[in-house]
Design an enzyme around this catalytic site. Structure first.
Site, mmCIF file in Angstrom:
data_model
loop_
_atom_site.group_PDB
_atom_site.id
_atom_site.type_symbol
_atom_site.label_atom_id
_atom_site.label_comp_id
_atom_site.label_asym_id
_atom_site.label_seq_id
_atom_site.Cartn_x
_atom_site.Cartn_y
_atom_site.Cartn_z
ATOM 1 N N ASP A 136 1.348 0.458 1.848
ATOM 2 C CA ASP A 136 0.302 0.779 0.869
ATOM 3 C C ASP A 136 -1.010 1.180 1.534
ATOM 4 O O ASP A 136 -2.091 0.976 0.974
ATOM 5 C CB ASP A 136 0.057 -0.403 -0.085
ATOM 6 N N HIS A 186 4.077 5.568 -3.625
ATOM 7 C CA HIS A 186 2.842 6.138 -3.103
ATOM 8 C C HIS A 186 2.286 7.134 -4.116
ATOM 9 O O HIS A 186 3.029 7.729 -4.891
ATOM 10 C CB HIS A 186 3.044 6.809 -1.739
#
EC number: 6.3.4.4
Length: 428
Positions: free
Chosen positions: A13, A41
């Site tokens: 992340d 994402h």
């Protein structure tokens, strides 16, 4: 022949999607090499935001070829959902190439993932429940189903039967569940194969030919260094190799064709799921970072655990991956803090450790040793050069660079695509 690997340098992340999109405007191919749809994402283009899980970030750019390599485990149902979602918004996905040697996530992999996590109880790993681990386990146990297996009914039936032989025993006798029907599963997979077939190709051949012709290939890693099954915080890891070496095994491209390795790091650290996290903040500072940084999982929606920047982790990532550059993201999130701590080493049972402990028990016991840098109040999202940043912000970035042992070549200063400062070129 530029082969560029882009990986996460922390626990995932980090903003790899934005970095990939930034670099992707200058490359010809973007290839994913590991993981599956457990890797969420976001890519922001103008006023549009695209949440991707399985497709390469480069799918948004019509001028390059997006590739899903052999190291990825592919859930066809999720792939089609993403394709349909993008095409409904005017994004053409017909140029996508999927490796014929990639392994498939079948419905029974998802079932096994969920029931196993429930069975483990307090010993659970904290998976996303999307079948990633069971699919990779089948790959290693040599009972996996690959993309090219979906195109021959008799062959596929034999593969499914072999794969389910042991699984059904486990489901019935260990988990008290119904067995999975071989014929029904085969039919479902055959239908998925029919739709998948137009995208299927020998991607290893395509990528090697492209590199030999002098074209630029970006190898996009999912998850991150600290989740690597070999080099991460085992057993609280993913089931693949998100580190730079995985780019070669996950695409069929040799290591001598890799010319650059770029690591992506947040200006702080986050983690999802179980496992040790030395700089984790369980107080109002952690909640502040979570809210300011909108730290909730793209795939699961789970709140991410937040902590201060860990330079020990970044040094380790530089070593394991052979990083040539770092892209530092979400620097803007720290705006408004009077002081910003940086973890420079660990205290393990009263002894200082400047490097990552290989013993996970020691890592779990590690307490961060901090040094503190002054913060800044100015909005940095409109800064377009490093010199425009506040002096204390510049000092913070330079200190992270020094502690990480790798140059910082780009800085994310906000959520938009143009909220970035490029210090060094990322594409030779």
């Amino acid at each position: 022949m530029p082969g560029i690997v882009l990986i996460g340098a922390q626990w995932g992340d980090e903003g790899k999607g934005k970095a990939t999109d930034l670099i992707g405007t200058k490359v010809d191919y973007v290839a994913r090499f590991n993981g599956g749809n457990n890797a969420g994402h976001s890519v922001v283009v103008g006023d549009e935001s695209y949440a991707l899980h399985l497709l390469p970030s480069g799918i948004i750019n019509p001028n390059l070829t997006p590739v899903i390599g052999n190291g990825v485990v592919v859930d066809p149902e999720v792939l089609f959902e993403e394709i349909d979602g993008l095409e409904s918004r005017g994004i053409d996905c017909s140029h996508l190439k999927v490796s014929e040697a990639a392994h498939i996530i079948a419905p029974y992999h998802r079932t096994l993932d969920k029931v196993t996590e429930r069975f483990l109880g307090k010993h659970k790993i904290g998976t996303t429940g999307r079948g990633i681990g069971p699919a990779y386990a089948d790959k290693i146990n040599r009972v996996g189903i690959r993309v090219h297996d979906l195109f021959n009914a008799d062959h596929l039936h034999d593969k499914v039967e072999a794969s389910l032989h042991q699984k059904n025993q486990m489901l019935v006798k260990l988990y008290n569940r119904r067995p999975i029907d071989v014929d029904q599963t085969t039919e479902e997979l055959l239908k998925l194969g029919e739709r998948l077939k137009p995208y299927v190709a020998n991607t290893g051949l395509i990528l090697n030919k492209a590199l030999d012709e002098g074209k630029t290939v970006l190898f996009e890693g999912a998850q991150a260094t600290m989740l690597d099954v070999d080099h991460g915080t085992y057993p609280f890891v993913t089931s693949s190799n998100p580190t730079a070496g995985g780019a070669c095994t996950g695409t069929g491209v040799g290591p001598t064709k890799i010319t650059r390795v770029i690591g992506v790091s947040k200006a702080y650290v986050t983690r999802v799921g179980e496992g040790p996290f030395p700089t984790e903040l369980l107080d109002e500072s952690g909640e502040w970072l979570r809210q300011q940084g909108h730290e909730f999982g793209v795939t699961t929606g789970r709140p991410r655990r937040c902590g201060w920047f860990d330079a020990v982790v970044n040094r380790y990532a530089s070593q394991v991956n052979g990083l040539t550059d770092i892209v530092l993201t979400k620097l803007d999130v720290l705006t408004g803090l009077k002081e910003i701590p940086i973890c420079v080493a660990y205290d393990v049972d009263g002894e200082r450790h400047d490097d990552m402990p290989t013993d996970q028990a020691a890592f779990a016991a590690a307490k961060p040793i901090y040094e503190t840098m002054p913060g800044w109040d100015e909005d940095i999202s409109d800064c377009h050069s490093f010199d425009e940043l506040p002096a204390t912000c510049q000092a913070y970035v330079k200190r992270l660079e020094e502690l990480s042992g790798c140059r910082i070549s780009a800085i994310g200063t906000g959520p938009q695509r143009d909220h970035v400062i490029q210090i060094n070129s990322l594409v030779d």
